[in-house]
Design a protein around this motif. Sequence first.
Motif, PDB file in Angstrom:
ATOM      1  N   ALA A  59      54.164  91.278  89.154  1.00 13.66           N
ATOM      2  CA  ALA A  59      53.275  91.777  88.101  1.00 13.66           C
ATOM      3  C   ALA A  59      54.067  92.189  86.870  1.00 13.66           C
ATOM      4  N   ALA A  60      55.175  92.870  87.072  1.00 15.96           N
ATOM      5  CA  ALA A  60      56.020  93.274  85.946  1.00 15.96           C
ATOM      6  C   ALA A  60      56.545  92.061  85.197  1.00 15.96           C
ATOM      7  N   GLU A  61      56.975  91.058  85.943  1.00 13.45           N
ATOM      8  CA  GLU A  61      57.483  89.834  85.317  1.00 13.45           C
ATOM      9  C   GLU A  61      56.411  89.160  84.478  1.00 13.45           C
ATOM     10  N   ARG A  62      55.187  89.109  85.003  1.00  9.46           N
ATOM     11  CA  ARG A  62      54.101  88.460  84.265  1.00  9.46           C
ATOM     12  C   ARG A  62      53.714  89.248  83.018  1.00  9.46           C
ATOM     13  N   LEU A  63      53.954  90.549  83.033  1.00  6.96           N
ATOM     14  CA  LEU A  63      53.688  91.360  81.842  1.00  6.96           C
ATOM     15  C   LEU A  63      54.892  91.407  80.909  1.00  6.96           C
ATOM     16  N   ASP A  64      55.987  90.801  81.336  1.00 11.35           N
ATOM     17  CA  ASP A  64      57.225  90.775  80.557  1.00 11.35           C
ATOM     18  C   ASP A  64      57.764  92.189  80.327  1.00 11.35           C
ATOM     19  N   VAL A  65      57.768  92.984  81.389  1.00 11.87           N
ATOM     20  CA  VAL A  65      58.374  94.312  81.345  1.00 11.87           C
ATOM     21  C   VAL A  65      59.245  94.472  82.591  1.00 11.87           C
ATOM     22  N   VAL A  66      60.218  95.361  82.516  1.00  7.44           N
ATOM     23  CA  VAL A  66      61.046  95.618  83.697  1.00  7.44           C
ATOM     24  C   VAL A  66      60.344  96.675  84.554  1.00  7.44           C
ATOM     25  N   PRO A  67      60.487  96.615  85.879  1.00 14.90           N
ATOM     26  CA  PRO A  67      59.808  97.588  86.750  1.00 14.90           C
ATOM     27  C   PRO A  67      60.093  99.039  86.391  1.00 14.90           C
ATOM     28  N   ALA A  68      61.301  99.333  85.922  1.00 11.01           N
ATOM     29  CA  ALA A  68      61.662 100.717  85.600  1.00 11.01           C
ATOM     30  C   ALA A  68      60.820 101.283  84.462  1.00 11.01           C
ATOM     31  N   MET A 127      61.354 104.622  78.422  1.00 10.46           N
ATOM     32  CA  MET A 127      59.991 104.543  77.909  1.00 10.46           C
ATOM     33  C   MET A 127      59.100 103.737  78.860  1.00 10.46           C
ATOM     34  N   ILE A 128      57.922 104.243  79.157  1.00  7.25           N
ATOM     35  CA  ILE A 128      56.951 103.514  79.966  1.00  7.25           C
ATOM     36  C   ILE A 128      56.227 102.513  79.070  1.00  7.25           C
ATOM     37  N   GLU A 129      56.213 101.254  79.495  1.00 10.94           N
ATOM     38  CA  GLU A 129      55.574 100.197  78.720  1.00 10.94           C
ATOM     39  C   GLU A 129      54.312  99.660  79.387  1.00 10.94           C
ATOM     40  N   ALA A 130      54.156  99.895  80.696  1.00 10.09           N
ATOM     41  CA  ALA A 130      53.007  99.345  81.412  1.00 10.09           C
ATOM     42  C   ALA A 130      52.502 100.337  82.456  1.00 10.09           C
ATOM     43  N   ALA A 131      51.187 100.396  82.569  1.00 10.05           N
ATOM     44  CA  ALA A 131      50.545 101.215  83.601  1.00 10.05           C
ATOM     45  C   ALA A 131      49.731 100.291  84.499  1.00 10.05           C
ATOM     46  N   MET A 132      50.040 100.314  85.773  1.00 10.48           N
ATOM     47  CA  MET A 132      49.376  99.454  86.746  1.00 10.48           C
ATOM     48  C   MET A 132      48.626 100.310  87.758  1.00 10.48           C
ATOM     49  N   PHE A 133      47.563  99.718  88.313  1.00 10.11           N
ATOM     50  CA  PHE A 133      46.675 100.495  89.168  1.00 10.11           C
ATOM     51  C   PHE A 133      46.243  99.689  90.389  1.00 10.11           C
ATOM     52  N   ASP A 134      46.066 100.408  91.483  1.00 15.34           N
ATOM     53  CA  ASP A 134      45.360  99.904  92.666  1.00 15.34           C
ATOM     54  C   ASP A 134      43.873  99.793  92.315  1.00 15.34           C
ATOM     55  N   LEU A 135      43.132  99.012  93.090  1.00 15.90           N
ATOM     56  CA  LEU A 135      41.698  98.842  92.822  1.00 15.90           C
ATOM     57  C   LEU A 135      40.844  99.787  93.669  1.00 15.90           C
ATOM     58  N   ASP A 136      40.775  99.535  94.970  1.00 12.90           N
ATOM     59  CA  ASP A 136      39.847 100.277  95.832  1.00 12.90           C
ATOM     60  C   ASP A 136      40.333 101.691  96.106  1.00 12.90           C
TER      61      ASP A 136
END
Length: 225
Positions: free
Chosen positions: A157-166, A1-10
């Motif tokens: 970033a994953a650690e700070r969101l408390d999610v695993v990278p996978a 299951m995907i728990e986090a969506a992260m994005f580049d800025l520029d």
Amino acid sequence: MIEAAMFDLDETLIDRRAALMAFLPDQFKRLGDQLKGVTFQNFQDTFFALEKHGFLDKQKLYPRLAAALGLGSDCETLLLSDFQRRYPQFARLSFGALEALIALRRHGLKTAIISNGHTNVQAAKIEITGLRNVVDLVVISEDIGLRKPDPRIFQLAAERLDVVPARCIFVGDNPEADVGGAESAGMTGVFYGAGSSWPDALPSPKYRIDTFAEVLPLIETLHGA
């Protein structure tokens, strides 16, 4: 299951090219007395030729720009300072970016921005565009001494969101810094191709979107995989 969506800025959440096309004429007009003998077209063309689609740090770009245009060191300092102070005001959101982030949070996903760059400029763009209000985390390379594609910036970033990278996806326009970096950290890398092309020399990306409306459907597909 995907728990986090992260994005580049520029060139992902922010339309960097559109912002520069608005900023550069303004900078040239305001600092015209220091740019005598230089045409705007030459100024703009040289800027874009040197910046490598945003990958060259502006602290390196402006000295090279000044040298290429035959300007002195005082002018390069002035141009850089002006960029850092005024450019964030010209930031333009990519179409659908804000709405996608809001929708992701409504669906219970955590959201983050990971950006290379200088904190004062990147943070100002994030605030001015309203992005800060719709993400759970912002990680800027200058703050932590790591730059994409280093996998550690993604893992942090994953650690700070408390999610695993996978259980994270990372969406960005740069094949190496964004997609490759995220994958090396154990995330699902997603190429955002609205304003960028994928190099022929690299294997085709496993996942690609061209609009932000595709993010949630992609995550739903990954949930079913």
